[in-house]
Design a protein around this motif. Structure first.
Motif, short mmCIF file in Angstrom:
data_model
loop_
_atom_site.label_atom_id
_atom_site.label_comp_id
_atom_site.label_asym_id
_atom_site.label_seq_id
_atom_site.Cartn_x
_atom_site.Cartn_y
_atom_site.Cartn_z
N GLN A 178 0.96 -1.15 0.12
CA GLN A 178 -0.16 -0.04 0.00
C GLN A 178 0.83 1.26 0.05
N LYS A 206 -9.27 -3.47 9.54
CA LYS A 206 -9.90 -3.49 8.23
C LYS A 206 -8.77 -2.76 7.20
N ILE A 207 -8.63 -3.09 5.82
CA ILE A 207 -7.95 -2.07 4.91
C ILE A 207 -8.89 -2.22 3.71
N ILE A 208 -9.17 -1.00 3.13
CA ILE A 208 -9.61 -0.83 1.64
C ILE A 208 -8.80 0.11 0.89
N MET A 222 -8.30 5.60 9.71
CA MET A 222 -7.44 6.47 9.02
C MET A 222 -7.51 6.55 7.51
N GLY A 245 -6.52 4.17 0.84
CA GLY A 245 -5.68 3.85 1.84
C GLY A 245 -6.64 3.91 3.27
N ILE A 246 -7.84 3.39 3.10
CA ILE A 246 -8.67 3.49 4.41
C ILE A 246 -8.35 2.19 5.44
N VAL A 247 -7.87 2.32 6.50
CA VAL A 247 -7.57 1.43 7.47
C VAL A 247 -8.46 1.61 8.85
N GLU A 248 -8.89 0.66 9.14
CA GLU A 248 -9.90 0.68 10.39
C GLU A 248 -8.70 0.01 11.58
#
Lengths: 292, 292, 292, 292, 292, 292
Positions: free
Chosen positions: E243, E289-291, F224, F281-284
């Protein structure tokens, strides 16, 4: 069916399994359901209700139940006026009578019930404790304890009245027993009106007979052995008088067979002596019930 | 009480439960506490000490204990000079004698004890292994193993001397048995001086008698049956000679009753034959102890 | 050994433990290994195979097995042509016959098998269900259910054919029983050719005798008691006719001893009566097997 | 692969799970099989061997292993000459250093190591104990104990040298600590020749770095918060100096964000102060590893 | 609500817990009741049905369900015509794809599928097996297996088609894999008509996005670290391209902070390199989680 | 230390584990011992006492404790005059407020509290029930129930006042809720005099702050993500207003990073929308505590 139905209270909680097991040995199969307080029993003439031991005497007195199994302590605590059909004396170590005792911290100044004047006492048996104090002419605050009573002194209360079997929980909490308030065993109790009904009294007496035949067999075993007729007297003298031994004729006229019931705890002492006295073919076998 | 106290070692660890169960069947109630190595026993003349089987013989020889239960292997390993009161021969499959064996990897060149010269051997029984090597005139390094001995060859050692019941753990680790070093069963052992005391010897003999009566009853059952007097001889011939059958007179003079003890494993073969020979009302019942 | 080996199928899954326990009581020690479908048995003349109850009859018919234990339902389901050596009738509550029933939602319009025409039915016993529909001349879709069949109506299917013991799972899913399709108990079945071999037939008959003697003893107990000769007739009349009581002479000529077998469930009614009739020294003891 | 393989000993027994868990956190997946002493690891350059902690140092010294995890105590006990790569200092309560102590009965006359002259001492660490006695110029009998050492005094021995974390087992056996013999923590040790190999030394240093980054993160948490630039200094002063806080610019130029790592145990004291000092949006988050 | 309800099948049995756990991570709380096959879910737009994985595709195709979670194998086995919304690729070891393989005894003559001509094959996936045989032009008997398929060869069948993850159960039964019949992973499938409904398609795509964001995060961790601007390039080059790392300005203009996501398995190799390249304050933290 | 010691009551029984877990998350390590009602805590300024929730308010009012954790219901039941420091609102399903309700059999004639006149009511909260009846001007018998209250109607009593979370136990006993008597949550309560002491008030407020920061973080997660400066407004609009998102500058001036806290239950709806709005780059990530 109305006249021929015995409403019987089975104690819920810690006594439930032991009671069901005793009934099972006596030939009654009781099954509990998690969703009902009517356990099933394989006797159409009995309807069981599952009720806390603490509340049993109250409901028997009121006639909601014809009879029930509970501790003598809770009968006294509730002051219920009921008929006691029989005591259920368990012989096993783990089923000794329980004792309600007055206990205080090891280093407390309280030496007797008289020293409780003006003190604070925690207990799950408020009624019992108040009767006890009254009998000794002592005034004290008695507060209901929701449990873990033995950890309360000295911080929260001065003394407790608590149930104990071996005293080990008291010792572990550095408590000293000052006095015994009540010794209690399990009882089969009946509503007084119900016990005047012949059918119900007969039914309860039969139940009591069967329960007691199982209790009597606990910790006992059967012993069979052969002995020459000439040694019979010597062998019989070595047997305890618990039950009259059965002496039967063998096909060999010089020999007889003996069949008897013994306490398991004396077998280890008796067998060497029997052998010494001439007994042969000694066999110990388990038993379920005895009725003298 | 000084002269009348038997100090008895009960093995801690894997043998503890089996030993306590055997004593319980024999009529002695032993209770272990997690905080003491003095288990209680319901016989005022005995004081129990809980000690590892490996150390039992050492403390019996030194007289710290009068007697103890341990394996023959550990008596040999420690070279202790003690009196053997009796062997406790268990008949059940799970209580077979254990064997200490010399084992090597399946593909090892070692074919006999002679091939161990200069090799490295791991074992929990260093004394036993050195005696064995010495007997065969072999020099080898013997190192004490803290456990999991069977996974060590070939990476860590060349061979092991290990205890086994069925050999399955050895097979699972691709090990091959080269030789049996010692076969061992459980024993009741006594300090030699203690056994010269009459009271202690008598006490130990009685304990041995009771323990053995329980072991003798394991895997055995009682059989009772009725037979016409005319068929009696034929039926008796079909019974094994384990114990003299008891033949008793019935109120009907044409019939007799037979009561006998059989190995559970032969019952399945004998019952069809007995029925063939005219036996009726055949009932098998469990037994606890037998003393011939 | 070739001619003297009985290949016996032991059901895997839910019946495995009950079967092994029954054999154990009958004197055969079966041991299962997690890595093999050949359980060991302590009889060199028997080779056990662990096979699902559903597949047992198929492999017995094909002769891969000489005999096997399975439910009557699966024999019918597979339509296998096998010899039934005996039924194994368990007396205990938990071992009642199972029933395959046709069940529908409580509020379904389906009132009888006739109403199934054109409907969809889920079941684990497709063969059984098709036979049942055919017998009643009804056409319906029968689909194989991989489990949890009772939750399928009404959303997924219209009706189910499902096995039940007490019906409680059906009730909990709001299902109503419309009809019984089959009642089934456990059976010992044999390959027809195998059963024509004398040795195998004899072996299977002996196994059947032993299994049945254990089942017959379930829920039964022995009773021994003494009675004056003058009360004998009255006491004997109070005993059920399950088995001829054994009456033996005692050394005191005025007394006899009675030994008999009773259903555990009648003991509670009989003992009070026996005592009333003069019996003394009543002892109940456990039994393992009975063969009349 | 020969030159690029690290043979690593993983302690079996009580340390096994903790070690595997630490490696797992560090990114190495170790799997144990009940049938092999070669646990698998997801790093082709490492070969694991499962070995008792007591025997680890011996096999590392001999070069059978390149490196291993074991306690400092067992390195000393075996007197092995090995290289210590790093100490693994666990911060959690349950992973405190263990202490080997000299203990005697509460009422013993033994007040110092000097009083052991001529006494009998039981211990699982015979080597350690003998070194300790020698250092103090004391002669005493040291006997190997197979376990349950703390129950042996005073009946079986005069004193023990035993491992303890909290001392509670000693107290429960009425023992008093006389002296500390050795404090011990877990270590990563290496064979001295192996550690002279550059590749192996680099590999071991990397493993040590990762293991220590996980240990450093235990009991620590991340804290993120926002603060006006004008309050920044005040807020920073309230943070402990464990790690330099990261201060980053927000899009609003009047504000900055702070991200830092704290001991979990100080958070409860620091958060109220931070809030007081003007911090907003305080969020605590978990962390896995930290490397300064 | 009629148009806005998605009927979703949740697999019962071995996949149930894993599926519920994945949904829970994705933010959907599914609760199972022992008395209903309608698990509750905290989304009013979804109605769950609990259905065996084997039957899922059948009910999705029939439109009784809009969508469901099941294995690709069972979609193929039932030949159902459904839309595959997404594959759910689990990265964890314990969630590897399963493989259906053709297996035979180690010493069997069968070397390829061609050798199956005329043989007997047991399997739980009869449809799959028949398709496979047909594709290779082989005729063989395929019989449905109720379980324990791997113990059947060679006594009961010649070969099996069985599901396996690691092959260890096959090896333990002395079976050899001849060919792979099908590799299968878990899928989210939809009824084709339902997926043409915009609302349902959107709903299913969102569910798929969330489930996949959780799966993507499995075995991954976050890493934050600080670095001098001058070392930035070198540090960035050391990071894998999973990423795009987030580089943010710190209040100290000479330094930047990096925040990135890494495979847990590479962290052990990357951290030493990052530190070498000048990174400080390295902290690893867990993610959910990652998107991308 | 006398002035600087807070005596804090920790509820024994069903609340004990949840309370200890909440304190642990808040940074206080409480350890219970089976032999003492003084749990240890790693804060020298606090002394814990383990006390039943039912008795907590009584001892806090009396000043034996400075403060305690208990349910609002028991404060009301005992009528204790104490200061409530804070409510501890748990967000998790399993920690919903509990409700004391008046319940009667489904088919009872009782429709409102008014219909209770002259009836018999069982409850564990006699005080609460009497207050409730008095408020409504109703006279009824209230009897203390030792447990299993919900099985008592209609046989033993007419109605009950019982605690419930989901009502499922009431439904299972065929009871219908007539009225809510009290809703209750957990509270931190203090003795009124103690709370006038500045040090104690400050200490309790800090404890309350930390406990609430943990509760606030339950069911919440951190998110984030990166976004082009041009998309920032759109993305921010898609975020709920739970907490002000932190927007920080990245080294690439066209991009910013967003860090925010969300309810776990809305993430599944928000992430698809954020992605739509341009977030990458969405991360929970998980969080432990939040303080706004």
């Amino acid at each position: 069916m109305a006249d021929k139905l015995l409403k019987l209270g089975i104690p819920a909680g810690s006594l439930q399994e032991a009671t069901a097991e005793l009934f099972r040995k006596a030939g009654y199969n009781i099954k509990f359901s998690s969703r009902s307080y009517f356990p099933s029993i394989d006797d159409d003439e009995i309807e069981c209700l599952s009720i806390r031991a603490q509340e049993m005497a109250r409901y028997v007195q009121q006639g909601i139940l014809d009879a029930g199994i509970t501790g003598h302590d809770w009968v006294v605590e509730t002051g219920a006026d009921v008929h006691e059909v029989c005591e259920l004396v368990f012989s096993k170590v783990s089923r000794r009578p329980v004792r309600w005792v007055l206990a205080v911290p090891n280093d407390s100044d309280i030496k007797s019930v008289k020293d409780l004047e003006g003190k604070r006492i925690a207990t799950e048996a408020v009624g019992l404790t108040k009767m006890y104090l009254e009998k000794h002419g002592v005034n004290a605050d008695v507060e209901f304890s929701w449990g873990a009573t033995e950890v309360k002194p000295p911080r929260l209360v001065d003394a407790i009245v608590e149930v104990t079997e071996t005293g080990s929980s008291l010792r572990a909490n550095n408590l000293r027993i000052v006095d015994e308030v009540l010794e209690s065993t399990t009882r089969l109790i009946a509503n007084k009106n119900a016990f005047e009904d012949d059918w119900k009294a007969q039914k309860l007496n039969n139940i009591a007979l069967m329960l007691q035949s199982c209790l009597a067999a606990e910790g006992k075993v059967g012993l069979m052995l052969n002995v020459r007729r000439s040694d019979l007297q010597k062998v019989l003298e070595g047997l305890p008088a618990l039950q009259q031994p059965t002496v039967s004729n063998l096909s060999d006229p010089d020999w007889v067979a003996i069949n008897t019931i013994l306490d398991e705890s004396v077998v280890r002492a008796i067998i060497p002596a029997l052998r010494e006295a001439g007994a042969t073919g000694i066999v110990e076998f388990p038993i379920n019930k005895i009725i003298d």
